[in-house]
Structures are given as C-alpha cells and as structure tokens.
Design a protein around this motif. Sequence first.
Motif, mmCIF file in Angstrom:
data_model
loop_
_atom_site.group_PDB
_atom_site.id
_atom_site.type_symbol
_atom_site.label_atom_id
_atom_site.label_comp_id
_atom_site.label_asym_id
_atom_site.label_seq_id
_atom_site.Cartn_x
_atom_site.Cartn_y
_atom_site.Cartn_z
ATOM 1 N N GLY A 132 -5.204 3.918 6.698
ATOM 2 C CA GLY A 132 -5.087 3.234 7.982
ATOM 3 C C GLY A 132 -4.343 4.074 8.995
ATOM 4 O O GLY A 132 -4.334 5.317 8.922
ATOM 5 N N GLN A 133 -3.676 3.381 9.886
ATOM 6 C CA GLN A 133 -3.000 4.051 10.997
ATOM 7 C C GLN A 133 -1.569 4.427 10.628
ATOM 8 O O GLN A 133 -0.888 3.706 9.905
ATOM 9 C CB GLN A 133 -3.002 3.143 12.225
ATOM 10 N N TRP A 134 -1.147 5.609 11.210
ATOM 11 C CA TRP A 134 0.196 6.122 11.001
ATOM 12 C C TRP A 134 0.849 6.412 12.344
ATOM 13 O O TRP A 134 0.175 6.726 13.322
ATOM 14 C CB TRP A 134 0.166 7.417 10.174
ATOM 15 N N GLN A 135 2.173 6.330 12.313
ATOM 16 C CA GLN A 135 2.930 6.703 13.506
ATOM 17 C C GLN A 135 4.278 7.284 13.079
ATOM 18 O O GLN A 135 5.088 6.597 12.461
ATOM 19 C CB GLN A 135 3.153 5.494 14.429
ATOM 20 N N LYS A 136 4.470 8.569 13.385
ATOM 21 C CA LYS A 136 5.712 9.277 13.051
ATOM 22 C C LYS A 136 6.065 9.114 11.578
ATOM 23 O O LYS A 136 7.155 8.675 11.205
ATOM 24 C CB LYS A 136 6.864 8.788 13.926
ATOM 25 N N ASN A 137 5.134 9.461 10.724
ATOM 26 C CA ASN A 137 5.289 9.480 9.269
ATOM 27 C C ASN A 137 5.412 8.086 8.639
ATOM 28 O O ASN A 137 5.759 7.967 7.465
ATOM 29 C CB ASN A 137 6.513 10.306 8.847
ATOM 30 N N ARG A 138 5.109 7.053 9.380
ATOM 31 C CA ARG A 138 5.210 5.698 8.842
ATOM 32 C C ARG A 138 3.886 4.955 9.038
ATOM 33 O O ARG A 138 3.179 5.189 10.032
ATOM 34 C CB ARG A 138 6.333 4.925 9.516
ATOM 35 N N ARG A 139 3.636 4.043 8.094
ATOM 36 C CA ARG A 139 2.444 3.210 8.225
ATOM 37 C C ARG A 139 2.689 2.215 9.347
ATOM 38 O O ARG A 139 3.609 1.390 9.267
ATOM 39 C CB ARG A 139 2.169 2.466 6.914
ATOM 40 N N GLN A 140 1.878 2.293 10.336
ATOM 41 C CA GLN A 140 2.058 1.407 11.491
ATOM 42 C C GLN A 140 0.711 1.226 12.182
ATOM 43 O O GLN A 140 0.019 2.194 12.484
ATOM 44 C CB GLN A 140 3.083 1.997 12.472
ATOM 45 N N GLY A 141 0.394 -0.070 12.416
ATOM 46 C CA GLY A 141 -0.921 -0.391 12.945
ATOM 47 C C GLY A 141 -1.734 -1.094 11.878
ATOM 48 O O GLY A 141 -1.207 -1.707 10.941
ATOM 49 N N PHE A 142 -3.040 -1.019 11.986
ATOM 50 C CA PHE A 142 -3.919 -1.681 11.026
ATOM 51 C C PHE A 142 -4.229 -0.754 9.861
ATOM 52 O O PHE A 142 -4.511 0.437 10.049
ATOM 53 C CB PHE A 142 -5.223 -2.109 11.696
ATOM 54 N N GLY A 143 -4.175 -1.327 8.649
ATOM 55 C CA GLY A 143 -4.487 -0.515 7.471
ATOM 56 C C GLY A 143 -4.729 -1.371 6.244
ATOM 57 O O GLY A 143 -4.568 -2.599 6.250
ATOM 58 N N THR A 144 -5.084 -0.687 5.162
ATOM 59 C CA THR A 144 -5.349 -1.343 3.886
ATOM 60 C C THR A 144 -4.532 -0.651 2.805
ATOM 61 O O THR A 144 -4.561 0.582 2.694
ATOM 62 C CB THR A 144 -6.842 -1.268 3.525
ATOM 63 N N LEU A 145 -3.812 -1.460 2.019
ATOM 64 C CA LEU A 145 -2.974 -0.935 0.949
ATOM 65 C C LEU A 145 -3.458 -1.477 -0.383
ATOM 66 O O LEU A 145 -3.493 -2.692 -0.605
ATOM 67 C CB LEU A 145 -1.508 -1.334 1.173
ATOM 68 N N TRP A 146 -3.843 -0.550 -1.284
ATOM 69 C CA TRP A 146 -4.235 -0.910 -2.645
ATOM 70 C C TRP A 146 -3.070 -0.565 -3.576
ATOM 71 O O TRP A 146 -2.775 0.606 -3.803
ATOM 72 C CB TRP A 146 -5.465 -0.134 -3.107
ATOM 73 N N THR A 147 -2.366 -1.561 -4.084
ATOM 74 C CA THR A 147 -1.297 -1.283 -5.037
ATOM 75 C C THR A 147 -1.849 -1.173 -6.456
ATOM 76 O O THR A 147 -1.317 -0.451 -7.272
ATOM 77 C CB THR A 147 -0.219 -2.379 -4.989
ATOM 78 N N GLN A 148 -2.886 -1.931 -6.764
ATOM 79 C CA GLN A 148 -3.634 -1.816 -8.018
ATOM 80 C C GLN A 148 -5.078 -2.142 -7.677
ATOM 81 O O GLN A 148 -5.424 -2.384 -6.526
ATOM 82 C CB GLN A 148 -3.078 -2.758 -9.086
ATOM 83 N N LYS A 149 -5.921 -2.218 -8.704
ATOM 84 C CA LYS A 149 -7.336 -2.457 -8.442
ATOM 85 C C LYS A 149 -7.579 -3.804 -7.781
ATOM 86 O O LYS A 149 -8.447 -3.938 -6.937
ATOM 87 C CB LYS A 149 -8.124 -2.374 -9.751
ATOM 88 N N LYS A 150 -6.799 -4.841 -8.172
ATOM 89 C CA LYS A 150 -7.021 -6.174 -7.634
ATOM 90 C C LYS A 150 -5.962 -6.607 -6.634
ATOM 91 O O LYS A 150 -6.043 -7.698 -6.092
ATOM 92 C CB LYS A 150 -7.066 -7.190 -8.783
ATOM 93 N N SER A 151 -4.947 -5.753 -6.406
ATOM 94 C CA SER A 151 -3.898 -6.093 -5.455
ATOM 95 C C SER A 151 -4.154 -5.322 -4.165
ATOM 96 O O SER A 151 -3.955 -4.106 -4.101
ATOM 97 C CB SER A 151 -2.524 -5.736 -6.022
ATOM 98 N N ILE A 152 -4.583 -6.053 -3.146
ATOM 99 C CA ILE A 152 -5.004 -5.413 -1.904
ATOM 100 C C ILE A 152 -4.403 -6.156 -0.718
ATOM 101 O O ILE A 152 -4.452 -7.389 -0.666
ATOM 102 C CB ILE A 152 -6.542 -5.408 -1.771
ATOM 103 N N TYR A 153 -3.846 -5.396 0.204
ATOM 104 C CA TYR A 153 -3.402 -5.964 1.475
ATOM 105 C C TYR A 153 -4.214 -5.333 2.590
ATOM 106 O O TYR A 153 -4.361 -4.110 2.672
ATOM 107 C CB TYR A 153 -1.916 -5.710 1.727
#
Length: 528
Positions: A109-130
């Motif tokens: 997704g989007q980054w700003q100054k080395n940080r996740r910021q904006g819209f994005g998708t985070l997969w922590t495991q196969k079924k854990s999704i933000y």
Amino acid sequence: MADFAKERRKEPYLGEKVNYLRNGYGTYVYENQFFRYDGEWVDGKKHGHGKLLMKDGTFYEGQFTKGEITGSGYKYFATSNAKYTGEFLCGEMHGNGMMAYKDGSVYKGQWQKNRRQGFGTLWTQKKSIYEGTFYEDMRDGEGKQNYDGSYQKLSNGDKYEGHWIQDKRNGQGHLWCADGSHYEGNFVNDLFHGEGKISHASGIYYRGLWLNGFPEKMATKIVILCESSLVLQQGQLFSIHVECRNDDDELVIEHGRELQLLAGFKYTPPVESSSFFDMIEDFKEQPIHTPFGYDVVPYPISDQLPELEDTTKIDEEAEDNSAENQDTDEVRLSESAKELQETESRETVEEVKKVDSIISDESNKLPEQVTETVREKETKFEEVSQMAPQVQNKVTTNGICEWLNLQLAPPPPMYRPFVILKREEEAKKTKKLSKEKIATQERTESEKKSSQQIVPEKEIYETIARPGEYVLIVREVTNPPFLGKTMQPAFLLLQLNQKKKTVTKKPKGILEASEDEEHDEKDSTYAL
C-alpha cells in the motif's frame, strides 16, 4: 613516482570521468568505509541506476536522482531481514510499495517517510487480513479485518468492519464472530462500549448500553420466585418461576438464555467396608453441591406425568385382601381339622387324603392372589416409567422463565441413594437385634417363604415419589456461554409429605352377604 602510485591506489573512486568529474559508470567507497556505491554517475553525483551497499549487509538497488535515493527500487534490511520493493523519496520509503517481513507478514500500500500511511492491505497470516487506511504504521480510519488467531490472540475466523484509531477498534463497527455471534455498535479500545446490540451464537439477544465489553446490566444469578422452601404432598403438581438478575438484584431484560431444571435427593456416600461400595464406584451421575450442607444426586422430574392411581389405596386394598384371605383360610383349616377328628374313626385313609387335597388347594389360593397383585403393580410401574420424560430446558424471555405442571417422577429402579439408605437401615437393625431374635426372625421368614411365594421389594415398584426432602436446582446451560460467563445457579428445598391414606370400607350388607356365600360354599364342599 612511487608516492604518486600510492596516492592513486588510495583514490576512493574508480570509474569513468568527464572533465575531472565522475560521469558514467563507476565505484565509489566512502571515507568511513561503511558505504559503497556501484552505478551510474552524472556530473559527480549518483544519478540513474545503482546499488548502495552498507557494511552490515543492508543494501539498496534502484533509481538515484541527483545523489539521492529517489524513484523505484529494492531495499534489503540486514538487521530485520525485511524486504521492500517500491517507491522512495530522498532515501525514505515513500509512495506505493510492498514490504515483506521476517515473520511472514506482508504489507502492500501507501508509504510516507518510512511508515505505512494511507490505504493499504496487511497480511499477517494467510487468513488474517486488514484492508483499510493506516496512519503512522497503525490501522487508523475505516478498515476491514479478518482474524485467524495469530494477531493479538483474537479468535480464529472473526471479522471486523468499522472504524479504527491507533491500531484499535474505536467508533462504530460490526464484529462477526466465528461462532456465529454478531455485534453492531460502538467500540472503545477494542471493547464493546456505548450503544450496541448483539445476537449471540447461543441465541441470546441484547440491545442497550455497554460498558468495557459487557452490558450495563448483565445477569449474574438466577432467582427462584418462591419462599425459602416448598411443601407438597405426594402426587401434587407445582410450578417454578425464575428471573435473571444482576448483582443489584435487578431484573435484566434479555432473551435466549437456556436454563435447566433439576431435582435432587441427598447423596449418602457408601461405607468403604461394605460389599456394596465397589458397585457405587461406577456411579455415572456426579453429585451436585448445594448450599444446604450436603450434595445431591439427580432425581427425575417431569411435566408430562399421567394421572397416577393412589398407590397407598392399592397397597391397603392388597393388604386387606391378604388379611381377609388369611382369616378365611385359618377358619377353613380349623373347621377341616375338627371334621377330620370327628370322622377319623370311621373314614378310611383314602377319604382323609381327599380332605387333605381339598385343604391344600384352598391354602394355595393366597400366593396366587399376591403374585397377581405384584404383576399388576409391576406392569403399572413399567407404564409410568416409560411415560415420564425428563422436563425440558427452557429459554428466557425478557429475563423470565417458568415451568408448569411439574411433578416428581417415580424413582428409577435401584435408585442409588434409596438403595444405600435401605442397606444402612438394615445394617443398623441387624446390629440391634440379638442372636435369639435373629434366629426367630429367620425361622419366621422361612415359614412364610414355604407357605407363599416371594414378593419383590416394594420400592422397586413404586409409582409415586417417596416422601422426604428434595432439592430443586435451576442452572444455566447456555452454549456457548454468553461473553464467557455463566449465571450462578438457584436452589430450593422441596419437602414432600406422604399423601393422606383413604381407606374404603365395604358396606355392612355386602359383608354379611359374602359371609353367607362362604358358609354355603363350605357346606357344599364338605358334603362332597
């Protein structure tokens, strides 16, 4: 000449130059020897495609603009083993990019100054999704989260859709749990807080104010609407009404809690030295603790018992019939003896045998009648036991539940508490009796057994509950428990008294007529 060559070897840059400036492809090693650059140069600055290596193993490979890491590229972090592919600005991850972490998590997704910021998708495991918005590396704003149990120890399969603040559920949202529960309302720091409603997997429904993950008024105990005890007679119907209340003894308006009604009789553990102790060890029903200082064993209670005939009346009639038959037999036997004495001198041995056979036939009528009475009672008990199903569980409505037309069912065959009590009573009686009384009792019993058939134990064929003290128990069996909590059970003493005996006497005219008929029968018999 030698000094000039030595200085040339120490020069940090090796590569192409134009007008004494680094232009083209070349390698530059910085003075601190921590950085090294291999790539394109323009007018003495890193520009174009290149690779910047660091002494700890971290490196960047991608676009450079006027000496800065700007554009698209790939960066490997040696300390964390993370890998980033995407856009950079002045050496920082900025724009769209994808980061793969050591634990297997992936952010795209989007980054700003080395940080996740904006819209994005985070997969922590196969079924854990933000999927949603981020701010300063945390979930913040509107987003959807599917949990698999590996993230913050939340239950597997849950799904949340709503507002986030600083990586926690805050604001309005929906939570669908893996067990089928659904909550809609306000959240504060990941907890139900504020106005909301829930449809629980167990069937419980609640709508109202929530505080720190629980309803403002949550039922914690069951209360039976009755006095301290209940006094009944055998066979008498009764009803039980209960309410779900909180710690302030207030009725809680909620729906769907499943409650179970049980009856119990005092449990008396067997003595280890008794031969009956080994058989008790396989006892399936675990004793239930009560606040009355003793445990109880479940006893059958039903709301579908048929109209039962008064067993006391049946027993009395059977006893009366037995007594009348015994009296009749004694009279007949005495009269037959007198007749034998008068005719002993003139009758032959064959005639005596005839009289003996008559007496024997008459005396055998009593056991047959007793046996028939026992069979009738046994048949009646089997019918009652098959028609006495256990009372069903009930579901609360507005925090209230009730059972109507209840009755204690007949005891099951060999009901353990009753059997133990009987054994103990017999043991006490045996100790008190002297040896002579025991011998006399044995002789009497042997004489009875020789004259009539053995009658099965009375309690095995009981068709009505035995008098005594019982305990009624109402407990919650909601599955799964509502928010992981179960209400405290309620207990009530039930004193069951023996039903008053009703003795039915035959009219005097009928008795006289029956006696005349008996005398006629005797005369006709001896006339033979």
